[in-house]
Design a protein around this motif. Structure first.
Motif, PDB file in Angstrom:
ATOM      1  N   GLY A 477       0.811  -1.189   0.000  1.00  0.00           N
ATOM      2  CA  GLY A 477       0.000   0.000   0.000  1.00  0.00           C
ATOM      3  C   GLY A 477       0.857   1.256   0.000  1.00  0.00           C
ATOM      4  O   GLY A 477       2.013   1.246   0.431  1.00  0.00           O
ATOM      5  N   LEU A 478       0.277   2.365  -0.490  1.00  0.00           N
ATOM      6  CA  LEU A 478       0.991   3.629  -0.564  1.00  0.00           C
ATOM      7  C   LEU A 478       0.403   4.635   0.418  1.00  0.00           C
ATOM      8  O   LEU A 478      -0.786   4.580   0.748  1.00  0.00           O
ATOM      9  CB  LEU A 478       0.893   4.204  -1.984  1.00  0.00           C
ATOM     10  N   LYS A 479       1.252   5.568   0.846  1.00  0.00           N
ATOM     11  CA  LYS A 479       0.794   6.685   1.667  1.00  0.00           C
ATOM     12  C   LYS A 479       0.558   7.933   0.813  1.00  0.00           C
ATOM     13  O   LYS A 479       0.129   8.961   1.326  1.00  0.00           O
ATOM     14  CB  LYS A 479       1.829   7.008   2.752  1.00  0.00           C
ATOM     15  N   ASN A 480       0.812   7.850  -0.474  1.00  0.00           N
ATOM     16  CA  ASN A 480       0.773   9.019  -1.362  1.00  0.00           C
ATOM     17  C   ASN A 480      -0.599   9.673  -1.399  1.00  0.00           C
ATOM     18  O   ASN A 480      -1.640   8.997  -1.396  1.00  0.00           O
ATOM     19  CB  ASN A 480       1.135   8.621  -2.790  1.00  0.00           C
ATOM     20  N   CYS A 481      -0.592  10.996  -1.461  1.00  0.00           N
ATOM     21  CA  CYS A 481      -1.795  11.768  -1.727  1.00  0.00           C
ATOM     22  C   CYS A 481      -1.413  12.900  -2.665  1.00  0.00           C
ATOM     23  O   CYS A 481      -0.452  13.633  -2.404  1.00  0.00           O
ATOM     24  CB  CYS A 481      -2.395  12.318  -0.438  1.00  0.00           C
ATOM     25  N   ASP A 482      -2.131  13.030  -3.787  1.00  0.00           N
ATOM     26  CA  ASP A 482      -1.843  14.069  -4.767  1.00  0.00           C
ATOM     27  C   ASP A 482      -3.133  14.777  -5.139  1.00  0.00           C
ATOM     28  O   ASP A 482      -4.214  14.158  -5.148  1.00  0.00           O
ATOM     29  CB  ASP A 482      -1.213  13.465  -6.025  1.00  0.00           C
ATOM     30  N   SER A 483      -3.027  16.055  -5.462  1.00  0.00           N
ATOM     31  CA  SER A 483      -4.197  16.804  -5.918  1.00  0.00           C
ATOM     32  C   SER A 483      -3.923  17.389  -7.300  1.00  0.00           C
ATOM     33  O   SER A 483      -2.791  17.740  -7.633  1.00  0.00           O
ATOM     34  CB  SER A 483      -4.554  17.918  -4.933  1.00  0.00           C
ATOM     35  N   PHE A 484      -4.992  17.472  -8.101  1.00  0.00           N
ATOM     36  CA  PHE A 484      -4.899  17.939  -9.486  1.00  0.00           C
ATOM     37  C   PHE A 484      -5.760  19.179  -9.667  1.00  0.00           C
ATOM     38  O   PHE A 484      -6.940  19.203  -9.282  1.00  0.00           O
ATOM     39  CB  PHE A 484      -5.356  16.834 -10.439  1.00  0.00           C
ATOM     40  N   ASP A 485      -5.170  20.207 -10.255  1.00  0.00           N
ATOM     41  CA  ASP A 485      -5.884  21.436 -10.568  1.00  0.00           C
ATOM     42  C   ASP A 485      -6.275  21.395 -12.046  1.00  0.00           C
ATOM     43  O   ASP A 485      -5.401  21.439 -12.927  1.00  0.00           O
ATOM     44  CB  ASP A 485      -4.991  22.646 -10.287  1.00  0.00           C
ATOM     45  N   LEU A 509     -16.499  14.959   2.507  1.00  0.00           N
ATOM     46  CA  LEU A 509     -17.632  15.281   3.370  1.00  0.00           C
ATOM     47  C   LEU A 509     -17.284  16.507   4.209  1.00  0.00           C
ATOM     48  O   LEU A 509     -16.256  16.521   4.901  1.00  0.00           O
ATOM     49  CB  LEU A 509     -17.978  14.089   4.283  1.00  0.00           C
ATOM     50  N   ASP A 510     -18.129  17.533   4.117  1.00  0.00           N
ATOM     51  CA  ASP A 510     -17.983  18.744   4.933  1.00  0.00           C
ATOM     52  C   ASP A 510     -16.603  19.384   4.811  1.00  0.00           C
ATOM     53  O   ASP A 510     -16.019  19.838   5.810  1.00  0.00           O
ATOM     54  CB  ASP A 510     -18.268  18.430   6.414  1.00  0.00           C
ATOM     55  N   GLY A 511     -16.041  19.390   3.610  1.00  0.00           N
ATOM     56  CA  GLY A 511     -14.766  20.044   3.397  1.00  0.00           C
ATOM     57  C   GLY A 511     -13.550  19.227   3.772  1.00  0.00           C
ATOM     58  O   GLY A 511     -12.428  19.747   3.774  1.00  0.00           O
ATOM     59  N   PHE A 512     -13.738  17.947   4.078  1.00  0.00           N
ATOM     60  CA  PHE A 512     -12.636  17.041   4.394  1.00  0.00           C
ATOM     61  C   PHE A 512     -12.625  15.891   3.392  1.00  0.00           C
ATOM     62  O   PHE A 512     -13.663  15.521   2.825  1.00  0.00           O
ATOM     63  CB  PHE A 512     -12.768  16.453   5.806  1.00  0.00           C
ATOM     64  N   VAL A 513     -11.442  15.290   3.192  1.00  0.00           N
ATOM     65  CA  VAL A 513     -11.321  14.040   2.432  1.00  0.00           C
ATOM     66  C   VAL A 513     -11.196  12.898   3.428  1.00  0.00           C
ATOM     67  O   VAL A 513     -10.343  12.935   4.329  1.00  0.00           O
ATOM     68  CB  VAL A 513     -10.091  14.054   1.504  1.00  0.00           C
ATOM     69  N   TYR A 514     -12.059  11.886   3.297  1.00  0.00           N
ATOM     70  CA  TYR A 514     -12.006  10.706   4.166  1.00  0.00           C
ATOM     71  C   TYR A 514     -11.452   9.521   3.378  1.00  0.00           C
ATOM     72  O   TYR A 514     -11.847   9.295   2.219  1.00  0.00           O
ATOM     73  CB  TYR A 514     -13.399  10.340   4.682  1.00  0.00           C
ATOM     74  N   VAL A 515     -10.533   8.773   3.989  1.00  0.00           N
ATOM     75  CA  VAL A 515     -10.060   7.515   3.413  1.00  0.00           C
ATOM     76  C   VAL A 515     -10.391   6.422   4.419  1.00  0.00           C
ATOM     77  O   VAL A 515     -10.032   6.515   5.597  1.00  0.00           O
ATOM     78  CB  VAL A 515      -8.552   7.564   3.066  1.00  0.00           C
ATOM     79  N   ILE A 516     -11.093   5.385   3.952  1.00  0.00           N
ATOM     80  CA  ILE A 516     -11.770   4.445   4.843  1.00  0.00           C
ATOM     81  C   ILE A 516     -11.325   3.019   4.554  1.00  0.00           C
ATOM     82  O   ILE A 516     -11.468   2.522   3.432  1.00  0.00           O
ATOM     83  CB  ILE A 516     -13.296   4.561   4.655  1.00  0.00           C
ATOM     84  N   GLY A 517     -10.791   2.347   5.589  1.00  0.00           N
ATOM     85  CA  GLY A 517     -10.433   0.942   5.453  1.00  0.00           C
ATOM     86  C   GLY A 517      -9.347   0.706   4.429  1.00  0.00           C
ATOM     87  O   GLY A 517      -8.359   1.424   4.360  1.00  0.00           O
ATOM     88  N   GLY A 518      -9.535  -0.330   3.601  1.00  0.00           N
ATOM     89  CA  GLY A 518      -8.511  -0.738   2.649  1.00  0.00           C
ATOM     90  C   GLY A 518      -7.655  -1.845   3.226  1.00  0.00           C
ATOM     91  O   GLY A 518      -8.068  -2.571   4.143  1.00  0.00           O
ATOM     92  N   ALA A 519      -6.444  -1.955   2.711  1.00  0.00           N
ATOM     93  CA  ALA A 519      -5.551  -3.021   3.167  1.00  0.00           C
ATOM     94  C   ALA A 519      -4.114  -2.560   3.068  1.00  0.00           C
ATOM     95  O   ALA A 519      -3.761  -1.725   2.231  1.00  0.00           O
ATOM     96  CB  ALA A 519      -5.752  -4.291   2.325  1.00  0.00           C
ATOM     97  N   GLU A 520      -3.282  -3.081   3.957  1.00  0.00           N
ATOM     98  CA  GLU A 520      -1.828  -2.939   3.870  1.00  0.00           C
ATOM     99  C   GLU A 520      -1.306  -4.335   3.623  1.00  0.00           C
ATOM    100  O   GLU A 520      -1.507  -5.239   4.450  1.00  0.00           O
ATOM    101  CB  GLU A 520      -1.259  -2.323   5.136  1.00  0.00           C
ATOM    102  N   LEU A 521      -0.578  -4.530   2.511  1.00  0.00           N
ATOM    103  CA  LEU A 521      -0.367  -5.861   1.955  1.00  0.00           C
ATOM    104  C   LEU A 521      -1.767  -6.443   1.756  1.00  0.00           C
ATOM    105  O   LEU A 521      -2.576  -5.867   1.073  1.00  0.00           O
ATOM    106  CB  LEU A 521       0.521  -6.715   2.868  1.00  0.00           C
TER     107      LEU A 521
END
Length: 641
Positions: A477-485, A509-521
């Motif tokens: 899994g990656l920790k990367n976060c990128d934004s595109f204009d 939601l409400d001006g925030f980005v949520y990242v939920i669950g997923g997997a590491e390996l």
């Protein structure tokens, strides 16, 4: 003890002591008369010990000119030095100790040195660790080693678990031959074994006739015709029959095999028989084999095969007659029928998608539900379908430029955006595209900084965010976060996640980005993080009740609805909702069908879930959540309430 006047004594500790001392001498380089140079690393040892353990080195030493006390030099440029050191230690101590990730390298080194017992032990270890995720990689390794015993055991495992293996990334990335077979009226295809024997014969003959590489056959869907004499044909017969029933909205492209080259056509045999000196005979010198095959649903087959030495997938779909419905499509259809019981009113099931899809992208655009890409047992898809809730029907819109699955989709400034994913044949994708509904076309957007599959995507403050995902090897899994204009068409690096994760659900939601669950390996997570764009930070919030990857998420009435997914063992039916004001999760009513990697969106103020994989079948069905009854239903009536 002195029988018959002879002194006899057995020192049980002598052998262990001597072995330990010899190994210590080897490690210190004392009395060594062999230098092994392995990819730039030098290892010292004793000729006599190595000659006893390795028939290969015995032959090397035996073929040398008269040894006059000098030091022999043996070079290896294709072995792992750590693996060779493990074998040297085994030669001196009879103990084989290797970390799991080195076992394949030890196997390769043992093969080179002809240490058959070590090869067998390593092979047995690999078989004991094999699962559906690793079976394809292990088979490729065994094939590269030319080890028949290991191959036969792996093939037996694949035959038993083909449908589970067909869901894994390694399988989806294999080269794929796609076949559409028209049946002459009142004919049925033969059993799997005979069917794929005929397919392999057809492939051999096609390559012989056209002189083109196998990869060329895989570029497009091939049209075939199964005739009354139980033979497969390509060309005009298939073209005439299939041309009448290919749906207008089906974006798959069909091709006809090129006419045979004139010089070869004169030699063509109508029954495909040949000698080893013929062109087909030359082709046959490569490995051709059907490893495992399954009929996955009515008229749809999948096969793992070796064609001309290449491990690949054969997807086959049969069409029963030219008069078949124009809505027929080469996908796994799964429809749900609801029958009225007693005096209960009959409910009408929601219209299914034309294609079964898992790992698809979904979003609401202009009052419609858009379902893009995804994969089924046959291939990654580029088709895009649009659901009209007023008419309860799906129609095709322009297909994406690139087939892709395991991605998410978002709406930004009135356009759809997709990024990354996998096309099923190569490494993870870095490319993305955007859909303009006014022009009904997709165009490229600047690529991601890294190739990424299973990443989350959402829009916030007129920017597109791509979060987490799999590394290019598809495991970590990656920790990367990128934004595109979209105005400057530039990517910006954001703060990294606290936890590596792929197959996470992501939304705004409400001006925030949520990242939920997923997997590491492959360890499923229940943790949840929230990104604040004001200070560029990620913060952990309350975890879910159920750890899951491949879940869908949608925002409804100010709350996050997380739907289905996979818990590491099973596809899930359970659903939970997050209240940001209370920072807690609670369970809701479960879906009627388990779904992992499904699409979720809010349509007509209700939460809709579509597609996915239920553990056995790829789905094209849709169901809707009714908050008043806390129940899910696949009926049209729920949508209109």
């Amino acid at each position: 003890m002195i029988p018959n006047g002879c002194l006899m004594f057995e020192d049980e500790s002598f052998l262990d002591s001597t072995v330990a001392k010899m190994n210590a001498l080897r490690k210190s380089g004392q009395f060594c008369d062999v230098r092994l140079q392995v990819c730039g690393h030098e290892l010292m040892a004793h000729r006599a010990v190595l000659a006893c353990c390795s028939p290969y080195l015995f032959e090397v030493f035996n073929s040398e000119a008269e040894h006059r006390g000098g030091v022999s030099l043996v070079q290896f440029d294709d072995l792992n030095p750590k693996a060779v050191e493990i074998l040297l230690s085994y030669a001196y101590t009879a103990q084989l100790k290797a970390d799991g990730d080195l076992v394949q390298d030890v196997f390769s080194a043992a093969k080179k040195l002809k240490m058959e017992r070590v090869k067998q032990i390593c092979g047995d270890y690999l078989l004991s660790k094999m699962d559906c995720q690793s079976a394809i990689a292990y088979r490729s390794f065994a094939s590269s080693m030319g080890d028949g015993h290991l191959l036969s055991n792996i093939d037996a495992y694949i035959q038993e678990h083909l449908l589970e293996i067909a869901e894994k990334d390694n399988f989806l990335k294999l080269p794929r031959l796609k076949l559409e077979v028209m049946l002459e009226e009142n004919l049925n295809l033969p059993s799997n074994g005979k069917l794929y024997s005929k397919v392999i014969n057809w492939v051999q003959h096609s390559l012989w006739e056209t002189g083109e590489p196998l990869e060329k056959l895989m570029d497009e869907v091939q049209m075939l015709y199964y005739s009354a004499d139980h033979r497969l044909h390509s060309g005009d017969a298939a073209e005439e029959l299939l041309g009448a029933c290919v749906p207008e909205d089906d974006h798959a492209q069909f091709v006809q095999i090129k006419p045979p080259r004139e010089s070869i056509q004169r030699q063509a045999s109508t029954n495909f028989s040949c000698s080893l000196s013929s062109p087909i005979g030359q082709l046959s010198k490569h490995e051709w084999k059907c490893i495992a095959s399954e009929k996955t649903s009515n008229g749809t087959y999948v096969c793992l095969a070796v064609l001309k030495g290449m491990l690949c997938v054969i997807s086959l779909h049969e069409r029963c007659s030219p008069q078949s419905s124009p809505t027929t499509t080469p996908c796994l259809q799964k429809s749900r029928s609801l029958e009225s019981r007693g005096d209960e009113p009959c409910e009408t099931p929601l219209a299914p998608m034309h294609y079964a899809r898992s790992g698809l992208g979904t979003a609401k655009l202009d009052g419609r539900l858009i379902a893009a890409g995804g994969y089924n047992r046959e291939e990654c898809l580029r088709t895009v379908e649009s659901y009209d809730p007023m008419k309860d029907c799906w129609t095709f819109i322009a297909p994406m430029q690139t087939p892709r699955a395991r991605f998410q989709m978002a709406v930004l400034m009135g356009q759809l955006y997709v990024m990354g994913g996998s096309n099923g044949h190569s490494d993870e994708l870095s490319c993305g595209e955007t859909y303009d509904p006014r022009a009904n076309e997709w165009t490229r957007v600047p690529e991601l900084r890294t190739n990424r599959c299973n990443a989350g995507v959402c829009s916030l403050h007129n920017r597109l965010f791509v979060v987490g995902g799999s590394d290019p090897c598809g495991q970590k899994g990656l920790k990367n976060c990128d934004s595109f204009d979209p105005l400057s068409r530039a990517w910006t690096k954001c703060a990294s996640l606290n936890i590596r994760r792929h197959q996470a659900a992501v939304c705004e939601l409400d001006g925030f980005v949520y990242v939920i669950g997923g997997a590491e390996l492959w360890n499923c997570l229940n943790s949840v993080e929230r990104y604040n764009p004001e200070n560029n930070t990620w913060t952990l919030v309350a975890p879910m009740n159920v750890a899951r990857r491949g879940a869908g998420v949608a925002v409804h009435e100010g709350k996050l609805f997380v739907v289905g997914g996979f818990d590491g063992s099973h596809a899930l039916r359970c659903v939970e909702v997050y209240d940001p004001a209370r920072n807690d999760w609670r369970m809701l009513g479960s879906m009627t069908t388990a779904r992992s990697n499904a699409g979720v969106a809010v349509l007509n103020r209700v939460v809709c879930v579509v597609g996915g994989f239920d553990g056995n079948n790829f789905l094209n069905t849709m169901e809707i959540y009714n908050p008043e009854s806390n129940e899910w239903s696949p009926s049209v009536e729920t949508l209109s309430e």
